[in-house]
Each structure stands twice: as structure tokens, then as C-alpha cells.
Write a protein that holds these residues in place. Sequence first.
Motif, PDB file in Angstrom:
ATOM      1  N   ASP A  57       0.900   1.525  -7.262  1.00 28.04           N
ATOM      2  CA  ASP A  57      -0.254   0.666  -6.991  1.00 28.04           C
ATOM      3  C   ASP A  57      -1.021   1.123  -5.759  1.00 28.04           C
ATOM      4  O   ASP A  57      -2.061   0.568  -5.437  1.00 28.04           O
ATOM      5  CB  ASP A  57       0.195  -0.785  -6.790  1.00 28.04           C
ATOM      6  N   GLU A  58      -0.499   2.105  -5.076  1.00 33.14           N
ATOM      7  CA  GLU A  58      -1.085   2.564  -3.819  1.00 33.14           C
ATOM      8  C   GLU A  58      -2.250   3.512  -4.104  1.00 33.14           C
ATOM      9  O   GLU A  58      -2.186   4.350  -4.996  1.00 33.14           O
ATOM     10  CB  GLU A  58      -0.006   3.287  -3.011  1.00 33.14           C
ATOM     11  N   ASN A  59      -3.325   3.392  -3.339  1.00 33.89           N
ATOM     12  CA  ASN A  59      -4.456   4.301  -3.448  1.00 33.89           C
ATOM     13  C   ASN A  59      -4.161   5.513  -2.566  1.00 33.89           C
ATOM     14  O   ASN A  59      -4.470   5.523  -1.385  1.00 33.89           O
ATOM     15  CB  ASN A  59      -5.744   3.597  -3.014  1.00 33.89           C
ATOM     16  N   LEU A  60      -3.528   6.512  -3.146  1.00 35.50           N
ATOM     17  CA  LEU A  60      -3.102   7.681  -2.383  1.00 35.50           C
ATOM     18  C   LEU A  60      -4.276   8.618  -2.119  1.00 35.50           C
ATOM     19  O   LEU A  60      -5.055   8.902  -3.017  1.00 35.50           O
ATOM     20  CB  LEU A  60      -2.018   8.436  -3.153  1.00 35.50           C
ATOM     21  N   THR A  61      -4.357   9.100  -0.896  1.00 41.16           N
ATOM     22  CA  THR A  61      -5.383  10.081  -0.564  1.00 41.16           C
ATOM     23  C   THR A  61      -4.815  11.482  -0.778  1.00 41.16           C
ATOM     24  O   THR A  61      -3.589  11.664  -0.879  1.00 41.16           O
ATOM     25  CB  THR A  61      -5.822   9.942   0.908  1.00 41.16           C
ATOM     26  N   LEU A  62      -5.688  12.458  -0.813  1.00 37.94           N
ATOM     27  CA  LEU A  62      -5.220  13.836  -0.913  1.00 37.94           C
ATOM     28  C   LEU A  62      -4.386  14.187   0.315  1.00 37.94           C
ATOM     29  O   LEU A  62      -3.371  14.883   0.210  1.00 37.94           O
ATOM     30  CB  LEU A  62      -6.399  14.793  -1.048  1.00 37.94           C
ATOM     31  N   LYS A  63      -4.778  13.668   1.451  1.00 34.52           N
ATOM     32  CA  LYS A  63      -4.022  13.922   2.682  1.00 34.52           C
ATOM     33  C   LYS A  63      -2.609  13.358   2.571  1.00 34.52           C
ATOM     34  O   LYS A  63      -1.634  14.033   2.922  1.00 34.52           O
ATOM     35  CB  LYS A  63      -4.748  13.297   3.875  1.00 34.52           C
ATOM     36  N   SER A  64      -2.479  12.124   2.068  1.00 36.64           N
ATOM     37  CA  SER A  64      -1.136  11.541   1.964  1.00 36.64           C
ATOM     38  C   SER A  64      -0.292  12.297   0.937  1.00 36.64           C
ATOM     39  O   SER A  64       0.899  12.498   1.150  1.00 36.64           O
ATOM     40  CB  SER A  64      -1.197  10.043   1.641  1.00 36.64           C
ATOM     41  N   LEU A  65      -0.898  12.765  -0.146  1.00 39.56           N
ATOM     42  CA  LEU A  65      -0.153  13.565  -1.118  1.00 39.56           C
ATOM     43  C   LEU A  65       0.312  14.876  -0.482  1.00 39.56           C
ATOM     44  O   LEU A  65       1.441  15.320  -0.717  1.00 39.56           O
ATOM     45  CB  LEU A  65      -1.008  13.856  -2.350  1.00 39.56           C
ATOM     46  N   ALA A  66      -0.540  15.479   0.339  1.00 43.02           N
ATOM     47  CA  ALA A  66      -0.177  16.731   1.004  1.00 43.02           C
ATOM     48  C   ALA A  66       0.974  16.515   1.984  1.00 43.02           C
ATOM     49  O   ALA A  66       1.891  17.338   2.065  1.00 43.02           O
ATOM     50  CB  ALA A  66      -1.391  17.306   1.730  1.00 43.02           C
ATOM     51  N   VAL A  67       0.958  15.396   2.703  1.00 42.86           N
ATOM     52  CA  VAL A  67       2.030  15.097   3.654  1.00 42.86           C
ATOM     53  C   VAL A  67       3.352  14.867   2.925  1.00 42.86           C
ATOM     54  O   VAL A  67       4.402  15.366   3.338  1.00 42.86           O
ATOM     55  CB  VAL A  67       1.645  13.882   4.539  1.00 42.86           C
ATOM     56  N   VAL A  68       3.300  14.131   1.819  1.00 42.89           N
ATOM     57  CA  VAL A  68       4.516  13.898   1.022  1.00 42.89           C
ATOM     58  C   VAL A  68       5.037  15.229   0.482  1.00 42.89           C
ATOM     59  O   VAL A  68       6.235  15.526   0.571  1.00 42.89           O
ATOM     60  CB  VAL A  68       4.251  12.908  -0.133  1.00 42.89           C
ATOM     61  N   ALA A  69       4.148  16.050  -0.058  1.00 44.68           N
ATOM     62  CA  ALA A  69       4.565  17.345  -0.606  1.00 44.68           C
ATOM     63  C   ALA A  69       5.188  18.213   0.474  1.00 44.68           C
ATOM     64  O   ALA A  69       6.218  18.866   0.240  1.00 44.68           O
ATOM     65  CB  ALA A  69       3.367  18.051  -1.244  1.00 44.68           C
ATOM     66  N   HIS A  70       4.604  18.215   1.657  1.00 34.28           N
ATOM     67  CA  HIS A  70       5.156  19.008   2.765  1.00 34.28           C
ATOM     68  C   HIS A  70       6.568  18.535   3.103  1.00 34.28           C
ATOM     69  O   HIS A  70       7.473  19.353   3.290  1.00 34.28           O
ATOM     70  CB  HIS A  70       4.235  18.901   3.986  1.00 34.28           C
ATOM     71  N   ALA A  71       6.753  17.223   3.149  1.00 36.21           N
ATOM     72  CA  ALA A  71       8.081  16.675   3.453  1.00 36.21           C
ATOM     73  C   ALA A  71       9.099  17.047   2.382  1.00 36.21           C
ATOM     74  O   ALA A  71      10.287  17.178   2.673  1.00 36.21           O
ATOM     75  CB  ALA A  71       8.005  15.154   3.599  1.00 36.21           C
TER      76      ALA A  71
END
Length: 107
Positions: A57-71
Motif C-alpha cells: 500500500d506504500e507509494n514507493l519512490t525510485l529512491k526508496s526502491l534503490a535504497v532497499v535494493a542496495h541493502a
Amino acid sequence: MVWPNRRAQDTALGGELARQASSALAGLLAAKDMTRADLAQAMGISPGRISQILSGDENLTLKSLAVVAHALQSNVEITFRSTPPRTESVQDGPSFGPQAPFAPTLH
């Protein structure tokens, strides 16, 4: 059909994309044998925030996806594909086909 309320269509499409991203993230966590707590620790955020991200339900930004992927020591890949034409039925309402037009793939 032209949607009388464009925001409703945008919300539906965005929601579907968010659910796809969340599902891909959950699959990647499972493949890496990581828990939500492991991901939260790797990102330096609370497990509750991870639950929000993975809820779909979260409106994910490209930045937040990049941070998750990096982690997750992974990459984000965004692919644009043609989708079959939308079909509508009076009973069912609008349908966007099996996939939203923008499907993120996490690696």
C-alpha cells in the motif's frame, strides 16, 4: 472509455505497481533467506517501516526502491512493456490486464 476521475485510474495503476514491487521484494528477501528485521537492520530503519514498504500500500519512490535494493545487495530494473488493451465489463469495472504497464524487477 474515458475515466471520469483520472485520479482514480492513477491510484489504481500506482497501487498495482506498488503491490508488484512489494511482492518482488518479499520474494527477494525469501531467496536471500532474510527476515524483515534483517532488512530493517541493513537499512538502519525500523521493522515497522519495512512492514509498511512490504504491505503493497506504500507509494514507493525510485529512491526508496534503490535504497532497499542496495541493502539487499541487488539492483532495480524497470521494464516498460506493452500490455493488452484494457477490457471492461459493466459487472466487473475496469481491468488493466494481468500486469500493470510498469513492472519493476529487483535483482
